[in-house]
Structures are given as structure tokens and as C-alpha cells.
Design a protein around this motif. Structure first.
Motif, PDB file in Angstrom:
ATOM      1  N   SER A 178       0.806  -1.452  -0.233  1.00  0.00           N
ATOM      2  CA  SER A 178       0.446  -0.073  -0.045  1.00  0.00           C
ATOM      3  C   SER A 178       1.217   1.455   0.055  1.00  0.00           C
ATOM      4  CB  SER A 178      -1.193   0.167   1.027  1.00  0.00           C
ATOM      5  OG  SER A 178      -0.508   0.118   2.211  1.00  0.00           O
ATOM      6  N   MET A 179       0.034   2.340  -0.548  1.00  0.00           N
ATOM      7  CA  MET A 179       1.097   3.813  -0.303  1.00  0.00           C
ATOM      8  C   MET A 179       0.418   4.907   0.049  1.00  0.00           C
ATOM      9  SD  MET A 179       3.532   4.291  -3.613  1.00  0.00           S
ATOM     10  CE  MET A 179       4.267   6.078  -3.544  1.00  0.00           C
ATOM     11  N   ALA A 180       1.608   6.134   0.483  1.00  0.00           N
ATOM     12  CA  ALA A 180       0.307   6.718   0.718  1.00  0.00           C
ATOM     13  C   ALA A 180       1.302   8.294  -0.206  1.00  0.00           C
ATOM     14  CB  ALA A 180       0.496   8.002   1.859  1.00  0.00           C
ATOM     15  N   ILE A 181       0.269   8.760  -0.939  1.00  0.00           N
ATOM     16  CA  ILE A 181       0.833  10.268  -1.526  1.00  0.00           C
ATOM     17  C   ILE A 181       0.833  11.254  -2.034  1.00  0.00           C
ATOM     18  CG2 ILE A 181       1.177  10.845  -4.124  1.00  0.00           C
ATOM     19  CD1 ILE A 181       0.050   8.036  -5.441  1.00  0.00           C
ATOM     20  N   SER A 182       1.510  12.502  -0.802  1.00  0.00           N
ATOM     21  CA  SER A 182       1.459  13.306  -0.831  1.00  0.00           C
ATOM     22  C   SER A 182       2.089  14.307  -1.377  1.00  0.00           C
ATOM     23  CB  SER A 182       1.917  13.882   0.765  1.00  0.00           C
ATOM     24  OG  SER A 182       0.708  13.056   1.348  1.00  0.00           O
ATOM     25  N   VAL A 183       1.249  15.505  -2.455  1.00  0.00           N
ATOM     26  CA  VAL A 183       1.981  16.393  -3.417  1.00  0.00           C
ATOM     27  C   VAL A 183       1.621  17.834  -3.225  1.00  0.00           C
ATOM     28  CG1 VAL A 183       2.018  16.956  -5.750  1.00  0.00           C
ATOM     29  CG2 VAL A 183       2.464  13.836  -4.337  1.00  0.00           C
ATOM     30  N   LYS A 184       2.615  18.475  -2.388  1.00  0.00           N
ATOM     31  CA  LYS A 184       2.082  19.919  -1.959  1.00  0.00           C
ATOM     32  C   LYS A 184       2.651  20.498  -3.550  1.00  0.00           C
ATOM     33  CE  LYS A 184       3.869  22.414   1.757  1.00  0.00           C
ATOM     34  NZ  LYS A 184       5.153  22.201   2.360  1.00  0.00           N
ATOM     35  N   VAL A 185       1.626  21.917  -3.982  1.00  0.00           N
ATOM     36  CA  VAL A 185       1.594  22.387  -5.359  1.00  0.00           C
ATOM     37  C   VAL A 185       1.436  23.701  -5.072  1.00  0.00           C
ATOM     38  CG1 VAL A 185       1.041  20.236  -6.671  1.00  0.00           C
ATOM     39  CG2 VAL A 185      -0.443  21.918  -6.606  1.00  0.00           C
ATOM     40  N   PRO A 186       1.330  24.122  -5.967  1.00  0.00           N
ATOM     41  CA  PRO A 186       1.204  26.049  -5.706  1.00  0.00           C
ATOM     42  C   PRO A 186      -0.209  25.877  -6.057  1.00  0.00           C
ATOM     43  CG  PRO A 186       2.979  25.842  -7.056  1.00  0.00           C
ATOM     44  CD  PRO A 186       2.361  24.297  -6.642  1.00  0.00           C
ATOM     45  N   LYS A 187      -0.550  27.265  -4.971  1.00  0.00           N
ATOM     46  CA  LYS A 187      -2.230  27.408  -4.855  1.00  0.00           C
ATOM     47  C   LYS A 187      -2.791  27.838  -6.465  1.00  0.00           C
ATOM     48  CE  LYS A 187      -4.674  28.842  -0.920  1.00  0.00           C
ATOM     49  NZ  LYS A 187      -4.888  29.668   0.699  1.00  0.00           N
ATOM     50  N   GLY A 188      -3.925  27.250  -6.552  1.00  0.00           N
ATOM     51  CA  GLY A 188      -4.415  27.510  -8.255  1.00  0.00           C
ATOM     52  C   GLY A 188      -4.775  25.836  -8.942  1.00  0.00           C
ATOM     53  N   LEU A 189      -3.698  25.196  -8.170  1.00  0.00           N
ATOM     54  CA  LEU A 189      -3.768  23.836  -8.760  1.00  0.00           C
ATOM     55  C   LEU A 189      -3.383  22.891  -8.080  1.00  0.00           C
ATOM     56  CD1 LEU A 189       0.468  24.707 -10.679  1.00  0.00           C
ATOM     57  CD2 LEU A 189      -1.721  25.263 -11.599  1.00  0.00           C
ATOM     58  N   MET A 190      -4.277  22.318  -8.733  1.00  0.00           N
ATOM     59  CA  MET A 190      -4.565  20.799  -8.143  1.00  0.00           C
ATOM     60  C   MET A 190      -3.585  19.505  -8.274  1.00  0.00           C
ATOM     61  SD  MET A 190      -8.071  18.753  -7.850  1.00  0.00           S
ATOM     62  CE  MET A 190      -8.362  17.602  -7.356  1.00  0.00           C
ATOM     63  N   ASN A 191      -3.337  18.675  -7.298  1.00  0.00           N
ATOM     64  CA  ASN A 191      -2.644  17.191  -7.837  1.00  0.00           C
ATOM     65  C   ASN A 191      -3.690  16.454  -7.476  1.00  0.00           C
ATOM     66  OD1 ASN A 191       0.028  15.140  -8.119  1.00  0.00           O
ATOM     67  ND2 ASN A 191      -1.136  14.606  -6.105  1.00  0.00           N
ATOM     68  N   VAL A 192      -3.330  15.746  -8.813  1.00  0.00           N
ATOM     69  CA  VAL A 192      -4.155  14.262  -8.650  1.00  0.00           C
ATOM     70  C   VAL A 192      -3.129  13.224  -8.796  1.00  0.00           C
ATOM     71  CG1 VAL A 192      -6.183  13.301  -9.953  1.00  0.00           C
ATOM     72  CG2 VAL A 192      -6.497  15.163  -9.840  1.00  0.00           C
ATOM     73  N   SER A 193      -3.117  11.762  -8.000  1.00  0.00           N
ATOM     74  CA  SER A 193      -2.567  10.469  -8.062  1.00  0.00           C
ATOM     75  C   SER A 193      -3.442   9.496  -7.818  1.00  0.00           C
ATOM     76  CB  SER A 193      -1.835  11.149  -6.477  1.00  0.00           C
ATOM     77  OG  SER A 193      -0.630  11.463  -7.125  1.00  0.00           O
ATOM     78  N   ASN A 194      -2.394   8.343  -7.722  1.00  0.00           N
ATOM     79  CA  ASN A 194      -3.454   7.380  -7.455  1.00  0.00           C
ATOM     80  C   ASN A 194      -3.885   6.977  -6.572  1.00  0.00           C
ATOM     81  OD1 ASN A 194       0.113   7.347  -8.461  1.00  0.00           O
ATOM     82  ND2 ASN A 194      -1.110   5.686  -9.555  1.00  0.00           N
ATOM     83  N   GLY A 195      -5.076   6.460  -5.984  1.00  0.00           N
ATOM     84  CA  GLY A 195      -5.903   6.387  -5.352  1.00  0.00           C
ATOM     85  C   GLY A 195      -6.752   7.157  -4.856  1.00  0.00           C
ATOM     86  N   ARG A 196      -7.539   7.288  -3.156  1.00  0.00           N
ATOM     87  CA  ARG A 196      -8.760   8.085  -3.181  1.00  0.00           C
ATOM     88  C   ARG A 196      -7.263   8.892  -2.153  1.00  0.00           C
ATOM     89  NH1 ARG A 196     -13.657   5.849  -4.581  1.00  0.00           N
ATOM     90  NH2 ARG A 196     -13.543   3.523  -4.476  1.00  0.00           N
TER      91      ARG A 196
END
Length: 539
Positions: A178-196
Motif C-alpha cells: 500500500s502507499m500514501a502519496i502527498s504532493v504540495k503544489v502552488p495554490k490554484g493548482l491541483m494534484n491528482v495521484s493514485n488511489g483516493r
């Protein structure tokens, strides 16, 4: 006594230099082999926690690795490709020593590794990752902007490996549970990764998106997609209950996506019929728009086919049927069963991913348009087969075989369906395959043995012929009065595949081998059933 890291690295190198093909590099061997520094530990959990700065094309952060000790050892191999750099590695609260050489980093463990224990270390790293020039084939980060000038960023890395942008155990044989994915991005953008998506942390100038994958996942299936996304979704009532279908697209493409993505439900219906339940109900299914063609990232399939049917509007088969579906939606989603659930252990067996998934395209047509449509399509793709080299690649060197694994692989399976002579048995075979090898890494030998057992046919020579040589069987035949004389040429030892032919107005099975055979027939002309991938030559 612990071995000095330099000595250990030299031992790793010796194994490479023993190879007899000097066209392969040390990095090929260290990436493609289950080295002693890999085999002693089993992946349990990753937490990839990074910040992406699109203006600088820069990422930084850490990956926490939890693992189980399989046998005592004191050196671990971690993979991360330059120009990315490891800054430090922390284990049990202490900074660990490590040695870097190319893509490989050998880490000296700070305590005894006891068989059965679960341990953890955290790798801190940063850098400007390789930029993909022709994604997804060359791999890396795609740093683009959308039509409004907003950043539009995505990863793709199957060929190069996930270590092109994050540190991990970069070999396909061992998938994290299993895996956790945390991604910080500039405000106004969104990150989409695997899972929920579990949560979003909002700061003054940034947002951090926290995703979680409940199922085993291969490294190259992990992805980061960053953009000014809008969301819509729907529910699918599937074999295992209600499945979330989520879609993330650029705002200007929302209406086109709502129309084009209607094919997702049709895809799920067809593939669950043929292959069994979607393998990742717990993680949902997503289509995510990206600035390249697309890729099979697990539960986060990326899409860039410009909202049109075919392959960027082209029919790869020339039959017309390739324009009845969006190639990227159907092909890349097919990989959820063949690549993401059933995964090759060595890229030499990549046909298990691509052959079955290319074959899934014509099974989609079979389900929605009928058997003739599916045959027209898969047979039409034969014109793309080069037979330049075998489909099976070189083992332990991270070397795949011929690109024929797609079209030739699909036609091999289409031919095998004819030999089964029972479409319901064939469907059950594909469903059983997905049940038996569910969430597993496999070898081609396992798949070949399973298909022989399930179909009750010895397919040894069949697979030897089609997977490990470039030779296409040729039926050589002639007529002598009322007798048909025939045999196979251009075959491996033991190849004796029966085929269906039409002689005059009569269809019948014949059983060629390397030896001449004769049969009484009515007629003086022969046509091989087009569903068999062979050639014929009249004497």
C-alpha cells in the motif's frame, strides 16, 4: 562484521562484468537484476511526500520505506537516477551512510536486520528531474502549460523506471502493499495521484493533496498530475458492487470529456465480462487529462487522446473498427487487468502486459459490435508486425523484447482462441487467469503453463514459436489428383498446430507438422482461415 560499502559495490559490479554481452551497462544489470542488496527485504509500505515547484521544474521531499526482513543482511540497494540527489537517509532515528554510483545507492544499515522484523527508513532527496521529451515513451516529467497559461504537469516513467523522479526499490518483482502519496503544489493548482483523496492541507501559497492507495502498486504506476483541473464523476454498478468513476480534466475540455468519457462505462462492462471484476474497487477508477498521449497508471489512468476516437484519430487496424472507440480509454484501462493487477517480474516478459492489453481492444469490439468486428480489427493490425526480433527480451538486464508484443501478441491470443474452439471456455480462461494471478507479479512461464492447463492443450511449441522466434509458420501444400499434400515449414521442433481451412465449399480441420501428410479431399484449392496467424505457400 559489516562490509565496507565500497567493497560491497565492487561485488555488485563483478556480477555485471561476468555477463557475456558487453553492449549492456553496469546500470542495466543493477536495475534489471534481483541483486543480493534487493532480495533480502520485502516492500510493505511507501509514503512519498514531495513538493513540486513548476516554475523551477524542481521537486524535493522524502520517501519513507517500510519493509520486512527476509534474511539477515546489512546493505540495501536504493535506486534514484541523476540528476536527482539523495540528501540524507534516516533509519531508526540515525543518519545512515550510503554510497552513490550512477543510478544505484548502497545503504549501510545501522542495526542488525532480523528475519521477520518490519523496519523503516526515510530517504530525503531533491533536484530537477529528467524532462520528458516525447512522453510517455522516453519518460520523466512533462512540464507544460495549458491554453490559459496555467501549469500543466505530469509524470510518465515505465521504460526509464520510477527512480527517474523518486527513490525506491526499482524492480518489478517486488510491489509495495500500500502507499500514501502527498504532493504540495502552488495554490490554484491541483494534484491528482493514485488511489483516493484523503485530505487537502491549505497554506498561504500552497496546497498539499494526500492520496492513499489501498492495493499493491508497481513503481511506474505511481503518478503525479498537476493542473487547473475540474472534476466530474459517476457510479458504475459492477461485479463487485458500486465503483467510483472519477474524471479530472481541463476546464475548456469539460463538455467534450463528458461526452467522450461515456465510453468508460462501456469499457468496464466489456472488460468485467471478459476478464472478471475490476481489480481495484477500493481505490476507484480515474481518467486524468495530461499533456501527453496517456499511460496506464494504476487507478489513475492518464488521458491525452484529444477527445477523439481511434489513436489520435487514426485506425491502427485499417479495418474501420478502430474508429469505434477511443484507443487511450480502452487500451490504457485494459492495463488495469494486465500490467497493474497481473504484472511482469522482468520487463523481458512485457508481452504479458502489452499482448493481452492489445488483445483487449478487439474483445471490447467483440462485446459491443460482435465477433466479426473483433476479428476484422485484430487481423487488420497484422500489417504492423515487423518480426524484427523475438517478443521475449533479455532477462535480468531491464531489456524488453520487440514492439511486436502488441500486435503480434494480440494475434497470438486470437489464434489461441480458435484452438480452444469454445468461446465460453476461452472467456472463463481469461477470467480464471485474472483470479489466480490477482495482484501478483508473474513470469511468462507461469502464464504459458496456466494457459496450457486451462485449455487442456500442450502449448509449449506454440509459445516457443511465436514468442521466442521471429519465424511465422508457413503451410506448404499442393494437390495431387484428389489428395491434398501438406506440411509446415519455418517452424520450431514439435510445432504441430491444427488449423481450419476451406477446400472448395467445405471447411475442415487439418493437422500439419514438419512431416508431409496427405488427405483425400474434394476440391483443388485451399484457403486458410484468416483467424490463424500463419502464412501459406502453394507448391
Amino acid at each position: 562484521m559489516r562490509k565496507p560499502i565500497l567493497a560491497v559495490f565492487s561485488l555488485l559490479s563483478i556480477a555485471f562484468y561476468a555477463q557475456d554481452d558487453l553492449s549492456y551497462t553496469k546500470d542495466d544489470f543493477l536495475r534489471g537484476s534481483i541483486t543480493p542488496e534487493r532480495e533480502w527485504w520485502d516492500l510493505n509500505y511507501y509514503h512519498l511526500d514531495i513538493e513540486v515547484k513548476p516554475n523551477e521544474k524542481f521537486i524535493s521531499g522524502k520517501n519513507t520505506i517500510r519493509y520486512q526482513v527476509l534474511k539477515s543482511h546489512d546493505v540495501m540497494q536504493i535506486d534514484l537516477q541523476p540528476p536527482m540527489k539523495i540528501e540524507k537517509i534516516i533509519g531508526e532515528g540515525e543518519e545512515l551512510s550510503f554510497k552513490s554510483s550512477g543510478n544505484v545507492h548502497t545503504v549501510l544499515m545501522n542495526k542488525e536486520q532480523v528475519e521477520g522484523d518490519f523496519n523503516e527508513l526515510t530517504i530525503y532527496y531533491s533536484g530537477n528531474p529528467k524532462e520528458a521529451i516525447r512522453a510517455p515513451w522516453d519518460g520523466g516529467f512533462s512540464w507544460k502549460k495549458d491554453s490559459n497559461g496555467d501549469h500543466f504537469v505530469a509524470t510518465s516513467c515505465q521504460g526509464l523506471g520510477a527512480s527517474v523522479w523518486w527513490p525506491n526499490k526499482d524492480h518489478m518483482y517486488d510491489e509495495v502493499d500500500s502507499m500514501a502519496i502527498s504532493v504540495k503544489v502552488p495554490k490554484g493548482l491541483m494534484n491528482v495521484s493514485n488511489g483516493r483523496l484523503r485530505s487537502v492541507d491549505e497554506n498561504t501559497t500552497t496546497k498539499t493533496y494526500h492520496w492513499f492507495v489501498n492495493n499493491p502498486i508497481n513503481n511506474y504506476g505511481v503518478n503525479v498530475n498537476i493542473g487547473n483541473y475540474v472534476y466530474f464523476g459517476e457510479k458504475y454498478q459492477g461485479e463487485n458492487g458500486e465503483l467510483d468513476l472519477d474524471y479530472y480534466v481541463l476546464p475548456e475540455n469539460l463538455e467534450k470529456a463528458k461526452e467522450q468519457f461515456k465510453q468508460t462505462v462501456k469499457m468496464m462492462e466489456a472488460f468485467e465480462h471478459w476478464f472478471g471484476p475490476y481489480p481495484f474497487y477500493e481505490d476507484g477508477f480515474k481518467l486524468v487529462e495530461v499533456p501527453y498521449l496517456g499511460m496506464e497508471h494504476q487507478s489513475s489512468v492518464t488521458y491525452g487522446n484529444k477527445y477523439q476516437n481511434g489513436y489520435l484519430g487514426r485506425d491502427l487496424s485499417g479495418s474501420g473498427w478502430g474508429l469505434k472507440f477511443d484507443f487511450i480509454i480502452i487500451h490504457e484501462a485494459g492495463h488495469e487487468w494486465f500490467a497493474n493487477s497481473i504484472t511482469y517480474k522482468d520487463i523481458a516478459d512485457m508481452w504479458v502486459h502489452e499482448g493481452f492489453t492489445a488483445y483487449s481492444e478487439n474483445l471490447y469490439l467483440d462485446y459491443h459490435f460482435g465477433k466479426k468486428a473483433s476479428a476484422d480489427y485484430v487481423i487488420g493490425t497484422r500489417k504492423n508486425i515487423k518480426n524484427d526480433k523475438p517478443i521475449i527480451g533479455r532477462y535480468n538486464l531491464n531489456k524488453k523484447g520487440s514492439g511486436d508484443m502488441y500486435y503480434k501478441g494480440a494475434n497470438i491470443l486470437h489464434t489461441l482462441r480458435q484452438l480452444v474452439e469454445d468461446d465460453e471456455l476461452w472467456r472463463q480462461t481469461l477470467r480464471d487467469m485474472n483470479k489466480i494471478f490477482y495482484h501478483q507479479t508473474v513470469t511468462t512461464q507461469q502464464i504459458e503453463a496456466f494457459l496450457s492447463k486451462a485449455t487442456k492443450k500442450d502449448l509449449t511449441a506454440f509459445f516457443e514459436q511465436y514468442l521466442r522466434t521471429t519465424k511465422i509458420p508457413v503451410l506448404e501444400y499442393g494437390f495431387e489428383g484428389k489428395k491434398l499434400k501438406f506440411r509446415y515449414i519455418n517452424i520450431v521442433e514439435g510445432f504441430d498446430m491444427p488449423i481450419e481451412v476451406k477446400i472448395g465449399d467445405t471447411s475442415k480441420w487439418i493437422f500439419p507438422s514438419a512431416e508431409w501428410k496427405t488427405e483425400k479431399v474434394k476440391g483443388s484449392d485451399l484457403v486458410v482461415d484468416r483467424d490463424f496467424y500463419i502464412e501459406s505457400k502453394k507448391l
